[in-house]
Design an enzyme around this catalytic site. Structure first.
Site, PDB file in Angstrom:
ATOM      1  N   ASP A 283     -28.541   0.650  -3.632  1.00  0.00           N
ATOM      2  CA  ASP A 283     -27.674   1.050  -4.942  1.00  0.00           C
ATOM      3  C   ASP A 283     -26.950   2.254  -4.580  1.00  0.00           C
ATOM      4  OD1 ASP A 283     -26.776   2.122  -7.346  1.00  0.00           O
ATOM      5  OD2 ASP A 283     -28.829   2.210  -8.186  1.00  0.00           O
TER       6      ASP A 283
ATOM      7  N   SER B  49      -7.433   0.551  -5.633  1.00  0.00           N
ATOM      8  CA  SER B  49      -6.785  -0.253  -6.286  1.00  0.00           C
ATOM      9  C   SER B  49      -5.302  -0.456  -6.661  1.00  0.00           C
ATOM     10  CB  SER B  49      -7.674  -0.545  -7.762  1.00  0.00           C
ATOM     11  OG  SER B  49      -7.116  -1.212  -8.847  1.00  0.00           O
TER      12      SER B  49
ATOM     13  N   TYR C 299     -11.708   2.330 -15.276  1.00  0.00           N
ATOM     14  CA  TYR C 299     -11.601   1.749 -14.100  1.00  0.00           C
ATOM     15  C   TYR C 299     -10.194   2.567 -13.192  1.00  0.00           C
ATOM     16  CZ  TYR C 299     -10.809  -1.754 -10.189  1.00  0.00           C
ATOM     17  OH  TYR C 299     -10.726  -2.194  -9.011  1.00  0.00           O
TER      18      TYR C 299
ATOM     19  N   LYS D 239     -10.539   5.095  -9.947  1.00  0.00           N
ATOM     20  CA  LYS D 239     -10.123   4.589  -8.632  1.00  0.00           C
ATOM     21  C   LYS D 239      -9.060   5.707  -8.511  1.00  0.00           C
ATOM     22  CE  LYS D 239     -11.855   0.639  -7.495  1.00  0.00           C
ATOM     23  NZ  LYS D 239     -12.387   0.397  -6.087  1.00  0.00           N
TER      24      LYS D 239
END
Ligand code: ZN
Length: 659
Positions: free
Chosen positions: A463, A543, A556, A560
């Site tokens: 993890d 991204s 998100y 990023k």
């Protein structure tokens, strides 16, 4: 020793001699205590009809490059038997000339080169000939009264010959010793410090005799040693050990001018040997059989506290050894040890790639067992260094050296990939393995680690939001491969779409944690090793949302973007250490786990597209695959972009908002 012959398997083969030769060769090969990595060879005599309709007597003998464990019919090149017998009657023949002659004697010009023992196999007047480097026989032979012990074990049934260099002169020795001998009284021939030959007109009986003679040697060892002969112990290695390993790996790489792999073996056998008070003396006397020098050198390195200083010590001893035994035309091999004893901690293996590392490990583990048994039998006494040198610097091996093989760019390199179980991460693992790297592949997926069968791949459940789990995974990986050169920081996910107005704290926090903070933690954990790495490089998978965010994707996009900024700062901080950090901005990669057919169909419909139109809705109108991202990772991790750091590259088929 277990006899692996099975009547039903043999019956299925029938009466075909070559198929039977393959079968019993495989049986020998399955037994590591008989043959290890190309040691040992087998043959069968028969005949072939040439294109002229003439029948020719033939020796089908193991070809070079084949291993008995996996050999097939194609691994037994057909050689003219009479030609071989004629060669055996020559007064002298250099080994490189012998190889030329062996190729000349082939009935199939495309067959592999016959074994260097082909002439010896031809001389034995039986159809099937089996030759092994049986540990037990060689171990007894490597002791002060070895020859006497073997005579006592075998009586007159076995001819025992003193050691001589393998190749043409060994064939001559056997020819001479058996000239006036009644072969029918012999069960086998022991070549001291080398191995054992058995023979028969019947495949089973030759194999049975091999197992029977080796079993006798094993029983002799068992009755003259006890449990205390092999020392077993434990050692729990620490983070500081791993850092020392990566520094040693770096220094060892200088000796072969490129990246190498290094493995710490802390098995009970390895630690036990390293704990022996006289381990340094034992490990430098010499190997089990002289052919092991080609893979593992003639003696081990001894490591104590300062590993890089100890490496220099080995180098100096190796150069002394070379200077003592060389003759003019010899070219010194690289001075990197292949195995070492790290006192009280375990054994170290070094090699230029994973395949060689495994060979070194296998040979070393067999060697330390033999050494300790030899000690219990009166003292480990391998061949003198001059004989070892002769094999290590054999003209055929020197010829290979001059052919100058070029290493693949990623051979010997170690990569860490996170989020490795699927999608882009999986594609990166595949691409890096294909380029010759070994990979420490981390993923939270439970099943992932269990499915890994490739020894170049260390798949580990981790993890990446958990600092301790990262630390532990990296320690395991570094123990296995010696360091880290490449980090592909890829783990991430796409959280549920939520407007800022309706943002749930947990959704936001989870995205920040996984898509940004975890990358910092993994990089932080890798950096001490990366700084010691070979051309170290980090590739961050960010991204398209960084340059071109979309509504509903704040959690998100912000994560990023933060990740990208962290990577840019890292590029500034780490340039002086030679670590390059570059960033990829993929978009619309639909061959990943999250994009099921239903999700795709649903999204396409939402925009009023067909699935195909939706997938290729970019400037180049072409679908972007995980492999496309992996190719960019390889590019950034390799030498092609060695002068680039802090760069951001879109992999999105072209996006108007980004351009
Ligand atoms: Zn041999």
């Amino acid at each position: 020793m277990r006899n692996r012959w099975k009547d039903d398997e043999a019956a299925a083969i029938g009466s075909d001699d070559i198929a039977m030769r393959v079968y019993t060769s495989n049986l020998l090969g399955e037994e590591e205590d008989l043959v290890l990595h190309g040691g040992g060879n087998t043959s069968v005599k028969g005949s072939l009809t040439t294109v002229f309709g003439e029948s020719e007597e033939v020796l089908f003998v193991k070809g070079s490059g084949w291993d008995l464990r996996t050999i097939k019919e194609a691994g037994f090149p057909p050689v003219r038997l009479n030609y071989l017998l004629k060669l055996g009657r020559l007064n002298s023949l250099s080994d490189s000339e012998m190889i030329r002659q062996l190729r000349l004697a082939l009935l199939d010009p495309q067959a592999p080169t016959p074994s260097v023992e082909a002439i010896l196999h031809a001389l034995v007047p039986y159809k099937f000939v089996d030759h092994s480097h049986a540990d037990a026989v060689v171990t007894i032979s490597n002791t002060p009264n070895g020859a006497e012990h073997l005579k006592q074990i075998y009586g007159d049934e076995v001819l025992i010959l003193p050691y001589i260099m393998p190749g043409f002169i060994l064939a001559q020795q056997v020819a001479e010793a058996t000239k006036s001998l009644d072969w029918s009284r012999l069960k086998g021939i022991v070549l001291l410090h080398h191995g054992l030959f058995t023979f028969s007109d019947d495949a089973k009986s030759s194999y049975d005799t091999m197992v029977e003679l080796v079993t006798k040697a094993e029983e002799f060892i068992a009755s003259n040693t006890d449990e205390s002969s092999i020392v077993l112990s434990e050692y729990q290695w620490s983070p500081s050990d791993c850092l020392k390993l990566s520094k040693l790996r770096r220094a060892a790489g200088e000796l072969v001018r490129g990246p190498v792999l290094l493995r710490l073996d802390n098995s009970r056998e390895a630690v036990g040997f390293a704990c022996r008070k006289n381990a340094s003396n034992l490990a430098t006397r010499g190997p089990l059989t002289p052919d092991h020098t080609i893979h593992a050198k003639a003696f081990a390195a001894i490591f104590q506290e300062d590993l890089t200083e100890d490496l220099k010590g080995f180098q100096a001893r190796y150069i002394d050894y070379f200077n003592e035994y060389k003759i003019d035309e010899h070219q010194c091999l690289d001075t990197m040890p292949r195995y070492g004893v790290w006192q009280n901690k375990g054994l170290l293996y070094l090699a230029v790639n994973q395949k060689r590392l495994e060979i070194v490990r296998d040979i070393t583990l067999h060697t330390i067992r033999a050494i300790q048994q030899g000690e219990a039998l009166g003292g480990w006494q391998p061949l003198p260094k001059a004989d070892l040198f002769e094999v290590e610097y054999w003209e055929l091996e020197q010829a290979k050296l001059k052919s100058g093989s070029i290493r693949a760019e990623f051979e010997g390199k170690v990569a860490v990939v996170t989020g490795a179980a699927s999608g882009i991460g999986k594609a990166c693992v595949t691409a890096l393995l294909a380029e010759g790297a070994v990979v420490i592949a981390l993923d939270i997926d439970e099943q992932f680690a269990m499915d890994s069968l490739n020894s170049s791949l260390f798949a580990y459940r981790c993890d990446v939001t958990d600092t301790k789990a990262i630390q532990s995974a990296l320690l395991q990986g570094v123990q296995r491969f010696g360091g880290i050169d490449i980090l592909v920081s890829n783990a991430g996910n796409f959280p549920a779409s939520q407007s800022i107005e309706k943002m749930e704290d947990e959704n936001w926090n989870r995205s920040i944690e996984l898509n940004m903070s975890s990358h910092m933690r993994v990089m932080r954990g890798c950096l001490p090793y990366l700084k010691e790495g070979f051309d170290p490089a980090v590739v961050i998978v960010a991204s398209k949302n960084v340059p071109a965010p979309g509504p509903g994707a704040a959690a998100y996009s912000a994560a990023k973007a933060g990740l990208t900024q962290m990577a840019r700062v890292a590029a500034l901080e780490l340039g002086a250490d030679g670590v390059r950090i570059n960033i990829l901005h993929p978009n619309a990669v639909y061959d990943t786990a999250i994009w099921t057919e239903e999700v795709l169909a649903e999204r396409a419909e939402h925009y009023g597209f067909s699935v195909e139109e939706y997938k290729t809705a970019n400037i180049l109108q072409s679908e972007v695959y995980s492999q496309d991202v992996a190719k960019a990772v390889v590019l950034f991790a390799g030498k092609s972009l060695a002068k680039t750091t802090g760069a951001q590259l879109p992999i999105d088929g072209g996006n108007e908002r980004v351009i």
